[in-house]
Design a protein around this motif. Structure first.
Motif, PDB file in Angstrom:
ATOM      1  N   GLN A  14       6.337  52.334  27.168  1.00  0.00           N
ATOM      2  CA  GLN A  14       4.945  51.900  27.091  1.00  0.00           C
ATOM      3  C   GLN A  14       4.449  51.947  25.649  1.00  0.00           C
ATOM      4  OE1 GLN A  14       2.381  54.122  29.660  1.00  0.00           O
ATOM      5  NE2 GLN A  14       0.544  52.923  29.105  1.00  0.00           N
ATOM      6  N   ALA A  15       4.853  52.954  24.917  1.00  0.00           N
ATOM      7  CA  ALA A  15       4.437  53.053  23.513  1.00  0.00           C
ATOM      8  C   ALA A  15       5.025  51.917  22.682  1.00  0.00           C
ATOM      9  CB  ALA A  15       4.860  54.412  22.947  1.00  0.00           C
ATOM     10  N   GLU A  18       3.138  48.702  23.493  1.00  0.00           N
ATOM     11  CA  GLU A  18       1.808  48.684  22.869  1.00  0.00           C
ATOM     12  C   GLU A  18       1.927  48.441  21.363  1.00  0.00           C
ATOM     13  OE1 GLU A  18       0.107  52.393  23.909  1.00  0.00           O
ATOM     14  OE2 GLU A  18      -0.393  51.804  25.975  1.00  0.00           O
ATOM     15  N   ASN A  19       2.926  49.010  20.736  1.00  0.00           N
ATOM     16  CA  ASN A  19       3.134  48.807  19.310  1.00  0.00           C
ATOM     17  C   ASN A  19       3.472  47.348  19.001  1.00  0.00           C
ATOM     18  OD1 ASN A  19       3.438  49.521  16.576  1.00  0.00           O
ATOM     19  ND2 ASN A  19       5.634  49.830  16.846  1.00  0.00           N
ATOM     20  N   SER A  21       2.761  44.740  20.866  1.00  0.00           N
ATOM     21  CA  SER A  21       1.582  43.918  21.164  1.00  0.00           C
ATOM     22  C   SER A  21       0.575  43.970  20.041  1.00  0.00           C
ATOM     23  CB  SER A  21       0.943  44.408  22.478  1.00  0.00           C
ATOM     24  OG  SER A  21      -0.237  43.699  22.748  1.00  0.00           O
ATOM     25  N   ALA A  22       0.385  45.167  19.476  1.00  0.00           N
ATOM     26  CA  ALA A  22      -0.562  45.287  18.366  1.00  0.00           C
ATOM     27  C   ALA A  22      -0.090  44.504  17.152  1.00  0.00           C
ATOM     28  CB  ALA A  22      -0.745  46.762  18.017  1.00  0.00           C
TER      29      ALA A  22
END
Length: 340
Positions: A14-15, A18-19, A21-22
């Motif tokens: 998940q991390a 998210e990284n 995607s950012a």
């Protein structure tokens, strides 16, 4: 080495998501800002081009009317000037430019006539109609309508007059007299009374007559081209007189066979000093004689008319009808026409 628990693995995934995607969002925003900047620049360029095109002076379309030298040319000159100002007004410019332009289209003698009248006008108004109004007061003929009406009523075609010349004058005086606004039935009656007695007889022989003025004029041209100087001027001696190039033994008041028509056989050469054109007289007018493809090709190569062999014109302007073979001609039939 410790084994990662499933929960720990899920947190790492998940991390990472998210990284990523950012990172992609940041890159997308950077590209979007670039596109917005380009779009703003393009809009500014388009606006500048549109502004430059709007401020650019258009080019004139029509030629300048000739200089007005006197009253004889005024009726022809004024519509040319008005058309020029209507079409090329933006190209000429402001009201001041139009005023000066109109005044400049006058011969110096006419300018001297108009100038005293314009001297009492406020020139800061720059209204070119001041010039045209002054000229209208000087040059307009108040008796023009009456004089044209008298000429129109006095017109009477002679048997040997050219129908085209007569109709040209008739149309001119009709416009000047203002009779073109009358109903077609009245215009036909007036014209029918003015044509020659010979042509009137051919019109009277028709069982049905056109109901419109334009169609009636077309009928007169078709019936009348055998008369007058129009045919003679185009093809020499083509009337039914001694020395004519055709001889008809049929009575044109009744249907006739093509075998009843006899024509003289002649050779048409550009070098002939006394050129005669062979033709056949028909109820529709004079018709060219039969010719082969080789003869027509030789005529074209010599620069002569393909249809009749005469010099000085082409088949498209030849006054002889094209040759056709028929069993008979229906003189009184409205549907009688030349067809292949």
């Amino acid at each position: 080495m410790d084994t990662l628990s499933p929960q720990h693995i899920q947190e790492l995934i998940q991390a990472a998501v998210e990284n990523a995607s950012a990172t992609l969002t940041a890159q997308f925003n950077v590209e979007l800002d670039k596109l917005r900047t380009q779009n703003t620049e393009f809009r500014a360029q388009i606006a500048a081009l549109q502004s430059a095109a709007a401020s650019r002076k258009p080019r004139p379309v029509l030629p300048d009317p000739p200089l007005l030298t006197g009253p004889a040319e005024f009726d022809v000159w004024i519509p040319l000037l008005q058309g020029k100002l209507r079409v090329d007004g933006d190209a000429i410019g402001s009201d001041e430019a139009k005023f000066i332009y109109v005044y400049g289209r006058l011969d110096w003698k006419v300018q001297q006539i108009v100038r005293p009248q314009l001297s009492h006008t406020q020139f800061n108004e720059w209204d070119y109609t001041q010039v045209t109004s002054a000229l209208s007061r000087i040059y307009n003929d108040p008796n023009k309508l009456v004089r044209a009406s008298r000429k129109l009523r006095a017109m009477k075609m002679k048997d040997d007059d050219s129908i085209r010349t007569f109709l040209t004058n008739w149309e001119k005086y009709s416009w000047e007299a203002g009779t073109t606004v009358q109903p077609d039935i009245l215009r036909i009656q007036d014209l029918r009374a003015a044509i020659s007695n010979k042509l009137q007889g051919k019109v009277d022989d028709r069982e049905l007559l056109p109901e419109t003025y334009d169609d009636f004029v077309t009928l007169l041209l078709r019936l009348g081209e055998g008369y007058g100087n129009y045919m003679a001027g185009s093809h020499g001696n083509t009337s039914n007189k001694p020395g004519s190039t055709y001889t008809s033994t049929a009575n044109t008041s009744t249907p006739m066979d093509i075998s009843q028509v006899r024509i003289d056989s002649i050779n048409v050469k550009p070098s002939d000093s006394k050129l005669k054109i062979a033709s056949i007289w028909t109820p529709k007018g004079q018709m060219a004689v039969s010719s082969t493809h080789k003869e027509r090709r030789e005529r074209l190569e010599q620069g002569n008319c393909e249809r009749c062999g005469g010099p000085g014109h082409m088949a498209s302007t030849c006054s002889l009808l094209p040759y056709r073979e028929y069993v008979k001609f229906e003189v009184d039939s409205e549907t009688d026409d030349f067809s292949d």
